[in-house]
Design a protein around this motif. Structure first.
Motif, PDB file in Angstrom:
ATOM      1  N   VAL A  16       0.753  -1.311   0.047  1.00  0.00           N
ATOM      2  CA  VAL A  16       0.066  -0.091   0.078  1.00  0.00           C
ATOM      3  C   VAL A  16       0.768   1.245   0.040  1.00  0.00           C
ATOM      4  O   VAL A  16       0.595   2.181  -0.720  1.00  0.00           O
ATOM      5  CB  VAL A  16      -0.980   0.118   1.211  1.00  0.00           C
ATOM      6  N   GLY A  17       1.925   1.235   0.788  1.00  0.00           N
ATOM      7  CA  GLY A  17       2.818   2.401   0.636  1.00  0.00           C
ATOM      8  C   GLY A  17       3.516   2.636  -0.413  1.00  0.00           C
ATOM      9  O   GLY A  17       4.062   3.639  -0.902  1.00  0.00           O
ATOM     10  N   SER A  18       3.836   1.628  -1.451  1.00  0.00           N
ATOM     11  CA  SER A  18       4.530   1.783  -2.487  1.00  0.00           C
ATOM     12  C   SER A  18       3.560   2.611  -3.617  1.00  0.00           C
ATOM     13  O   SER A  18       4.186   3.154  -4.582  1.00  0.00           O
ATOM     14  CB  SER A  18       4.751   0.319  -3.210  1.00  0.00           C
ATOM     15  N   GLY A  19       2.428   3.103  -3.171  1.00  0.00           N
ATOM     16  CA  GLY A  19       1.709   3.851  -4.068  1.00  0.00           C
ATOM     17  C   GLY A  19       1.721   5.422  -3.913  1.00  0.00           C
ATOM     18  O   GLY A  19       1.273   6.073  -4.264  1.00  0.00           O
ATOM     19  N   MET A  20       2.830   5.633  -2.925  1.00  0.00           N
ATOM     20  CA  MET A  20       3.303   7.006  -2.822  1.00  0.00           C
ATOM     21  C   MET A  20       3.527   8.160  -3.862  1.00  0.00           C
ATOM     22  O   MET A  20       2.752   9.025  -3.986  1.00  0.00           O
ATOM     23  CB  MET A  20       4.776   7.248  -1.789  1.00  0.00           C
ATOM     24  N   PRO A  21       4.030   7.537  -4.944  1.00  0.00           N
ATOM     25  CA  PRO A  21       4.134   8.433  -6.101  1.00  0.00           C
ATOM     26  C   PRO A  21       3.062   9.003  -6.690  1.00  0.00           C
ATOM     27  O   PRO A  21       2.755   9.896  -7.281  1.00  0.00           O
ATOM     28  CB  PRO A  21       5.167   7.548  -7.216  1.00  0.00           C
ATOM     29  N   VAL A  22       1.978   7.664  -6.908  1.00  0.00           N
ATOM     30  CA  VAL A  22       0.662   8.073  -7.450  1.00  0.00           C
ATOM     31  C   VAL A  22       0.050   9.149  -6.805  1.00  0.00           C
ATOM     32  O   VAL A  22      -0.729  10.130  -7.092  1.00  0.00           O
ATOM     33  CB  VAL A  22       0.143   6.825  -7.636  1.00  0.00           C
ATOM     34  N   TRP A  23      -0.132   8.728  -5.329  1.00  0.00           N
ATOM     35  CA  TRP A  23      -0.811   9.761  -4.287  1.00  0.00           C
ATOM     36  C   TRP A  23      -0.015  11.034  -4.425  1.00  0.00           C
ATOM     37  O   TRP A  23      -0.884  12.021  -4.266  1.00  0.00           O
ATOM     38  CB  TRP A  23      -0.871   9.161  -2.720  1.00  0.00           C
ATOM     39  N   MET A  24       1.141  11.209  -4.459  1.00  0.00           N
ATOM     40  CA  MET A  24       1.695  12.579  -4.556  1.00  0.00           C
ATOM     41  C   MET A  24       1.629  13.436  -5.789  1.00  0.00           C
ATOM     42  O   MET A  24       1.148  14.544  -5.674  1.00  0.00           O
ATOM     43  CB  MET A  24       3.436  12.299  -4.675  1.00  0.00           C
ATOM     44  N   LEU A  25       1.328  12.552  -6.897  1.00  0.00           N
ATOM     45  CA  LEU A  25       0.745  13.258  -8.260  1.00  0.00           C
ATOM     46  C   LEU A  25      -0.654  13.605  -8.056  1.00  0.00           C
ATOM     47  O   LEU A  25      -0.979  14.716  -8.277  1.00  0.00           O
ATOM     48  CB  LEU A  25       0.907  12.060  -9.406  1.00  0.00           C
ATOM     49  N   ILE A  26      -1.493  12.805  -7.380  1.00  0.00           N
ATOM     50  CA  ILE A  26      -2.926  13.005  -7.256  1.00  0.00           C
ATOM     51  C   ILE A  26      -3.206  14.345  -6.415  1.00  0.00           C
ATOM     52  O   ILE A  26      -3.899  15.241  -6.778  1.00  0.00           O
ATOM     53  CB  ILE A  26      -3.716  11.987  -6.632  1.00  0.00           C
ATOM     54  N   VAL A  27      -2.590  14.181  -5.144  1.00  0.00           N
ATOM     55  CA  VAL A  27      -2.672  15.395  -4.291  1.00  0.00           C
ATOM     56  C   VAL A  27      -2.152  16.730  -4.888  1.00  0.00           C
ATOM     57  O   VAL A  27      -2.768  17.777  -4.677  1.00  0.00           O
ATOM     58  CB  VAL A  27      -1.791  14.943  -2.996  1.00  0.00           C
ATOM     59  N   GLY A  28      -1.152  16.535  -5.399  1.00  0.00           N
ATOM     60  CA  GLY A  28      -0.486  17.718  -6.255  1.00  0.00           C
ATOM     61  C   GLY A  28      -1.173  18.301  -7.214  1.00  0.00           C
ATOM     62  O   GLY A  28      -1.564  19.731  -7.240  1.00  0.00           O
ATOM     63  N   THR A  29      -2.149  17.586  -8.063  1.00  0.00           N
ATOM     64  CA  THR A  29      -2.911  18.026  -9.060  1.00  0.00           C
ATOM     65  C   THR A  29      -3.949  18.522  -8.616  1.00  0.00           C
ATOM     66  O   THR A  29      -4.805  19.652  -8.859  1.00  0.00           O
ATOM     67  CB  THR A  29      -3.309  16.922 -10.075  1.00  0.00           C
ATOM     68  N   LEU A  30      -4.778  17.993  -7.692  1.00  0.00           N
ATOM     69  CA  LEU A  30      -5.958  18.127  -7.171  1.00  0.00           C
ATOM     70  C   LEU A  30      -6.120  19.156  -6.122  1.00  0.00           C
ATOM     71  O   LEU A  30      -7.030  19.989  -6.071  1.00  0.00           O
ATOM     72  CB  LEU A  30      -6.857  16.972  -6.642  1.00  0.00           C
ATOM     73  N   CYS A  31      -5.082  19.264  -5.223  1.00  0.00           N
ATOM     74  CA  CYS A  31      -5.147  20.173  -3.913  1.00  0.00           C
ATOM     75  C   CYS A  31      -4.172  21.368  -4.115  1.00  0.00           C
ATOM     76  O   CYS A  31      -4.188  22.239  -3.499  1.00  0.00           O
ATOM     77  CB  CYS A  31      -4.616  19.423  -2.712  1.00  0.00           C
ATOM     78  N   PHE A  32      -3.100  21.338  -4.922  1.00  0.00           N
ATOM     79  CA  PHE A  32      -1.906  22.339  -5.067  1.00  0.00           C
ATOM     80  C   PHE A  32      -1.960  22.842  -6.353  1.00  0.00           C
ATOM     81  O   PHE A  32      -1.108  23.462  -6.717  1.00  0.00           O
ATOM     82  CB  PHE A  32      -0.644  21.575  -4.379  1.00  0.00           C
ATOM     83  N   GLY A  33      -2.659  22.390  -7.160  1.00  0.00           N
ATOM     84  CA  GLY A  33      -2.916  23.018  -8.625  1.00  0.00           C
ATOM     85  C   GLY A  33      -1.471  22.780  -9.422  1.00  0.00           C
ATOM     86  O   GLY A  33      -1.026  23.560 -10.473  1.00  0.00           O
ATOM     87  N   VAL A  34      -0.752  21.723  -9.160  1.00  0.00           N
ATOM     88  CA  VAL A  34       0.382  21.135 -10.024  1.00  0.00           C
ATOM     89  C   VAL A  34       0.198  20.076 -10.632  1.00  0.00           C
ATOM     90  O   VAL A  34      -0.087  18.834 -10.454  1.00  0.00           O
ATOM     91  CB  VAL A  34       1.693  21.025  -8.861  1.00  0.00           C
ATOM     92  N   PRO A  35      -0.015  20.138 -12.223  1.00  0.00           N
ATOM     93  CA  PRO A  35      -0.444  19.004 -12.872  1.00  0.00           C
ATOM     94  C   PRO A  35       0.847  18.057 -13.191  1.00  0.00           C
ATOM     95  O   PRO A  35       1.918  18.598 -13.082  1.00  0.00           O
ATOM     96  CB  PRO A  35      -0.890  19.711 -14.530  1.00  0.00           C
ATOM     97  N   ALA A  36       0.593  16.866 -13.261  1.00  0.00           N
ATOM     98  CA  ALA A  36       1.625  15.675 -13.529  1.00  0.00           C
ATOM     99  C   ALA A  36       2.287  15.732 -14.851  1.00  0.00           C
ATOM    100  O   ALA A  36       1.496  16.117 -15.790  1.00  0.00           O
ATOM    101  CB  ALA A  36       1.028  14.579 -13.160  1.00  0.00           C
ATOM    102  N   THR A  37       3.490  15.883 -15.222  1.00  0.00           N
ATOM    103  CA  THR A  37       3.941  15.701 -16.665  1.00  0.00           C
ATOM    104  C   THR A  37       4.058  14.265 -16.961  1.00  0.00           C
ATOM    105  O   THR A  37       3.866  13.204 -16.113  1.00  0.00           O
ATOM    106  CB  THR A  37       5.367  16.154 -16.510  1.00  0.00           C
ATOM    107  N   ARG A  38       4.053  14.070 -18.161  1.00  0.00           N
ATOM    108  CA  ARG A  38       4.058  12.629 -18.695  1.00  0.00           C
ATOM    109  C   ARG A  38       5.482  11.771 -18.230  1.00  0.00           C
ATOM    110  O   ARG A  38       5.214  10.680 -17.674  1.00  0.00           O
ATOM    111  CB  ARG A  38       4.184  12.588 -20.109  1.00  0.00           C
TER     112      ARG A  38
END
Length: 299
Positions: free
Chosen positions: A102-124
């Motif tokens: 479950v903890g290995s999903g950190m990069p995915v959650w980091m991208l989701i939180v950054g996009t939805l809550c901090f306005g930083v879209p994920a790059t390809r």
């Protein structure tokens, strides 16, 4: 915007998961000696006492901490009060394999939180890097056999670890979204102490709830004392120092890929202290995780 990694920054971001791997090993060893939320509180209380000689000035009424108390209260909640308490709690009912998965999903959650809550879209590149990194962790957790992953069964502890991972994603983004007051910004000890002031309060309140529910049994002795000394100095103080500086330099998304080195370091520690020899899939997983870091950090 992604940034290139300097060797010093990469070393700091790698040192933190090394110590957190040790924290997972020690936390699991202590789970029968002390309640999980209480363990988190005692850990950070000891860290607070150890940091006092280095950063007592932060507690003065004229310190820049108090005008920015809301920021440090949030950092203390997500990074100190919640993350490790939820992780220790997860290990009570979930297996180490499930928790690490479950903890290995950190990069995915980091991208989701950054996009939805901090306005930083994920790059390809970041998305590709996240997929490579998670694939490396899955290879370790499956021990080279995907049938082992298919046999997993979810328990309440897995939900606690999901919440812990999301909490850490918010903490990491908050590290780089607000500037520090002048008397805190340039001093790592002062910055950590500013978080500890509120983090100890949060963890103490959560421990109080745990005790009110009747979980009060603590088995004092040298094993518990030694374990507390390690997690208070290494994973609490030194790892947070390295992680904070590394994330501020490279950004939270790139930093999140380094967290996935934790299960690999755990495998190394197991080989060193438990006599469990590493396997070929460990090398393959390391290559995938490093590839994810390289891809995501390129301009």
């Amino acid at each position: 915007m992604t940034q290139r990694l300097s060797p010093a920054t990469a070393a700091m971001l790698a040192a933190a998961p090394l110590m957190w791997a040790g924290n997972a090993v020690v936390g699991r060893a202590l789970h029968t000696l002390i309640p999980p939320i209480t363990l988190n509180f005692v850990r950070w209380l000891l860290a607070f006492v150890l940091m006092l000689p280095l950063a007592w000035q932060v507690l003065r009424p004229a310190s820049g901490l108090w005008p920015h108390w809301r920021r440090y209260a949030a950092l203390g909640l997500f990074g100190i009060g919640s993350y490790n308490a939820l992780q220790y709690l997860a290990l009570q009912t979930s297996t180490p394999l499930n928790v690490t998965l479950v903890g290995s999903g950190m990069p995915v959650w980091m991208l989701i939180v950054g996009t939805l809550c901090f306005g930083v879209p994920a790059t390809r590149r970041q998305v590709v890097g996240a997929l490579l990194s998670v694939a490396g962790v899955l290879l370790v957790l499956s021990r080279g056999s995907w049938q082992e992953l298919l046999a997993l069964r979810l328990v309440p502890g897995d939900l606690y670890m999901v919440l812990a991972t999301i909490s850490w994603a918010f903490y990491s983004w908050l590290l780089v979204r607000t500037s520090e007051p002048q008397d805190v910004r340039g001093d790592w000890a002062a910055f950590l102490m500013a978080q500890l002031v509120f983090g100890v309060g949060w963890s103490g309140a959560f421990a109080g709830v745990e005790w009110s529910l009747g979980h009060t049994q603590i088995h004092w002795g040298w094993p518990l004392a030694a374990g507390l000394a390690f997690i208070a100095i290494g994973p609490a103080i030194l790892a947070y120092r390295f992680w904070g500086v590394g994330v501020q330099r490279a950004g939270p998304v790139i930093g999140s890929f380094f967290i996935n080195l934790t299960p690999l370091f755990a495998a190394v520690l197991s080989a060193a202290f438990l006599g469990e020899a590493p396997h070929l899939y460990h090398a393959a997983a390391f290559a995938l995780i490093v590839a994810g870091i390289v891809v995501s950090s390129r301009r």
